[in-house]
Design a protein around this motif. Sequence first.
Motif, mmCIF file in Angstrom:
data_model
loop_
_atom_site.group_PDB
_atom_site.id
_atom_site.type_symbol
_atom_site.label_atom_id
_atom_site.label_comp_id
_atom_site.label_asym_id
_atom_site.label_seq_id
_atom_site.Cartn_x
_atom_site.Cartn_y
_atom_site.Cartn_z
ATOM 1 N N LYS A 440 20.417 6.036 50.549
ATOM 2 C CA LYS A 440 19.354 5.611 51.458
ATOM 3 C C LYS A 440 19.631 6.040 52.897
ATOM 4 C CE LYS A 440 17.718 1.635 50.478
ATOM 5 N NZ LYS A 440 17.561 0.158 50.313
ATOM 6 N N ASP A 445 12.868 6.595 55.791
ATOM 7 C CA ASP A 445 12.680 5.169 55.528
ATOM 8 C C ASP A 445 11.591 4.897 54.497
ATOM 9 O OD1 ASP A 445 14.655 4.579 57.338
ATOM 10 O OD2 ASP A 445 13.269 4.212 59.007
ATOM 11 N N HIS A 446 10.565 5.756 54.461
ATOM 12 C CA HIS A 446 9.432 5.485 53.577
ATOM 13 C C HIS A 446 9.689 5.902 52.131
ATOM 14 C CE1 HIS A 446 8.819 9.705 54.741
ATOM 15 N NE2 HIS A 446 8.267 9.824 53.547
ATOM 16 N N VAL A 447 10.798 6.600 51.870
ATOM 17 C CA VAL A 447 11.090 7.027 50.502
ATOM 18 C C VAL A 447 11.669 5.854 49.724
ATOM 19 C CG1 VAL A 447 12.485 8.545 49.063
ATOM 20 C CG2 VAL A 447 11.439 9.425 51.153
ATOM 21 N N THR A 448 11.030 5.535 48.603
ATOM 22 C CA THR A 448 11.431 4.380 47.803
ATOM 23 C C THR A 448 12.602 4.728 46.899
ATOM 24 O OG1 THR A 448 9.151 3.626 47.790
ATOM 25 C CG2 THR A 448 10.619 2.626 46.183
ATOM 26 N N ASP A 553 7.091 13.205 51.320
ATOM 27 C CA ASP A 553 6.388 11.957 51.011
ATOM 28 C C ASP A 553 6.366 11.657 49.513
ATOM 29 O OD1 ASP A 553 5.874 11.473 53.653
ATOM 30 O OD2 ASP A 553 3.947 12.530 53.626
ATOM 31 N N GLU A 556 10.165 9.858 45.458
ATOM 32 C CA GLU A 556 10.638 8.666 44.776
ATOM 33 C C GLU A 556 12.010 8.953 44.163
ATOM 34 O OE1 GLU A 556 9.229 5.829 44.844
ATOM 35 O OE2 GLU A 556 7.163 6.223 45.438
#
Length: 728
Positions: A440, A445-448, A553, A556
């Motif tokens: 992480k 930050d937006h990548v799950t 984007d 995942e």
Amino acid sequence: MIHNFSNKVIRLIKLFIFLVLEVVIFFELNKILHIIIIPDFMTAFLMIVTLSIINVLIWPVVSYFSLRLFVATIGLGTFFIDGIILSCFAYFFSGVSMDPASLFTFPFIVGIINSALTIMFNFDDEETYYRNIIKKRLEENKFDDTADKKGFIFLEIDGLAYDILNEAIERGDMPTVKSWLDDGSHKTTSWNTDLSSQTSSSQAGILHGNNDNIPAFRWVEKENNNRILSSNGFSDVHIIEEMISDGNGLLAHNGGSRSNLFTGDADDYILTLGKIGQKGSVNNKSWYYLFAEPFFMARVVALILWDFLMEFESRIYHIVRNIRPRLHYRGLKYFVARAGANILMREASTSAVIGDITTGKLDVVYTTYMGYDEIAHHSGIRDKDAFYALRQIDKQFSNIQKAKEDAKRDYELIVLSDHGQSEGPTFRMKYKITLEDLVKTYLPDHVTIHSMLYSNNDHIMADISFERAKETAKLSHRKFKDEHENIRNISDKINEQKDKFSDHKEKLSDRKDEFMKNNFITGSEPITSRIEKLAESIGIDINLSDDEVVDVDSGETIVLASGNLGLIYFTNWTQRLTYEQIEDAFPGLISGIASHPGIGFLMVKSSIYGTIVLSNNNVYYMDEDRYDGEAFLDVFGENIVDHLKRTDSFDHVPDILVNSAYDPETGYVYAFEELIGSHGGAGGTQQEPFILYPSYWDLDEDIVGSESVHKFFKREIKKSWNEKEGNE
């Protein structure tokens, strides 16, 4: 003769004292619990004697016809049937009254008391349990004549390394195994596991001769809607077995599978995870030997309660002695998991194997003892509880040996382990960060990120929280389909640039060789800049600066752990991402992971160089078999490169494969799971299990990989049977 007579007298005295104690405890306990209405001590004595006579004379017939009930109730129905029979005799005792509840509770409590006394006074060694079962079954054996050819019983000790086996023998914890080595009947050897040093991979290879495409304890099948297969899921194990089986496994021809992950193609199986709930498992008459005595489950319950106390004492002992490394929280569920593996499955395995030996119907039987592996995960590979588990397993071997000596058919005993374990503080203990946290750090930050850093229950159904991770992975895959047009492959881009030089193929070929000799893998600049500068230095025009190779984007991510082996998948792409693609989307991710002090190596596929393995700024080019920097893989053993090449060829190898560091001085690895004894990757004793085999077997070569173990076993079994046929 005088000696035998005196032994019988002593035994009768012991049994009488045992019976009196049993009645005294029950009588006093009944005053508190009001289990049944009983007028006096003598009546209680006669009731319990009657119960004992029922179990000797009537129970064998009752258990045979009530088998399905016992299996359906996990053995608890034995007490209810026992109570019904006893209630019929209760009418002959004045003042005795049994209500419906006591039909279960009376035989259950008596069974618990009986079993507890047996354990406390170590009456097992006086043959009051298994020996009685053996003798009765021999007398009642109405099966067909046993086969003349030799049979083979494989006894697996899950997770026991070769070095720990030798330590246990030297400590005196495994006297039965030691006696086999001392009398020359058996020899031992170590063998080297595949990279995935865990049960599903090893048992697949040993039992089926095929463990291809099993990269770890869990893995993601990207092309199959991101399906996650888990080695401890009921349905998943069935899928895995279908994948690896060719119908000719180790147990395919008149074999029996007992307490294993896979059947080995046996038609006769009980307590085999991949077949749980299937008709063949439920209706198998081998269950009869688990419930041949009505007090089997009472004995198990008593042993489980004792194991609960041992686990509680172990936690206090570890704190008081400040034992390190130490798990600070094992959880309440672990009491059940430990007792299930160390007690229930152990007792069931032994009873089933003794039944198999006694009837002599099966040619090859394979069973797994899981207790050591479960305890070593949480307490350590050399913990006192771990050695205690080995002592209890050795007692099972002694009982099996006695059954073998009394049986009509000749069986050979082989003991082995599927993998070892390596010890060390967990990755989080050592570095205050999880593998998920490390990944992480280098992602937007937006990548799950979805992670599963827990595979504690090696032989139990997958945790429900992981099922949610599976569903999330499927959602990621659907999202990928919608955004597929945004994703581009750098290898396609390079091929487009190469077309510009179609008129100068020979010249380009020379320059391509020169390009390949250079290293653009390490460096802090964006990957596109590194490639462009290197290409420009040798006269190749490649412009990637304005191209987005991967849509960030869509990134995942699933992070899985298998001991100290980590698997990182980017689930929005159906293919395995290359080094260049990952670097373009997530600059610094690969180098950041590879440079962490807790990471031993990282493997990824380059579209230009082929497969590469990194550690800090050192690179191993697998296709060329050369290092740029230190030979960092050497510490992981002489077979590590072959293991990595094999895993690299699997269909479901992750985008990034990570292995923790290994300290050869301490033997420590740093598991990505919260387990201080771990296995699943490379480093230490986890990759060095053992085989204890008959001395007359021929073994002149080193055994590498579980498929080689399968070949060794099959070769020697066939040789034995062929020699027998030749003599006839």
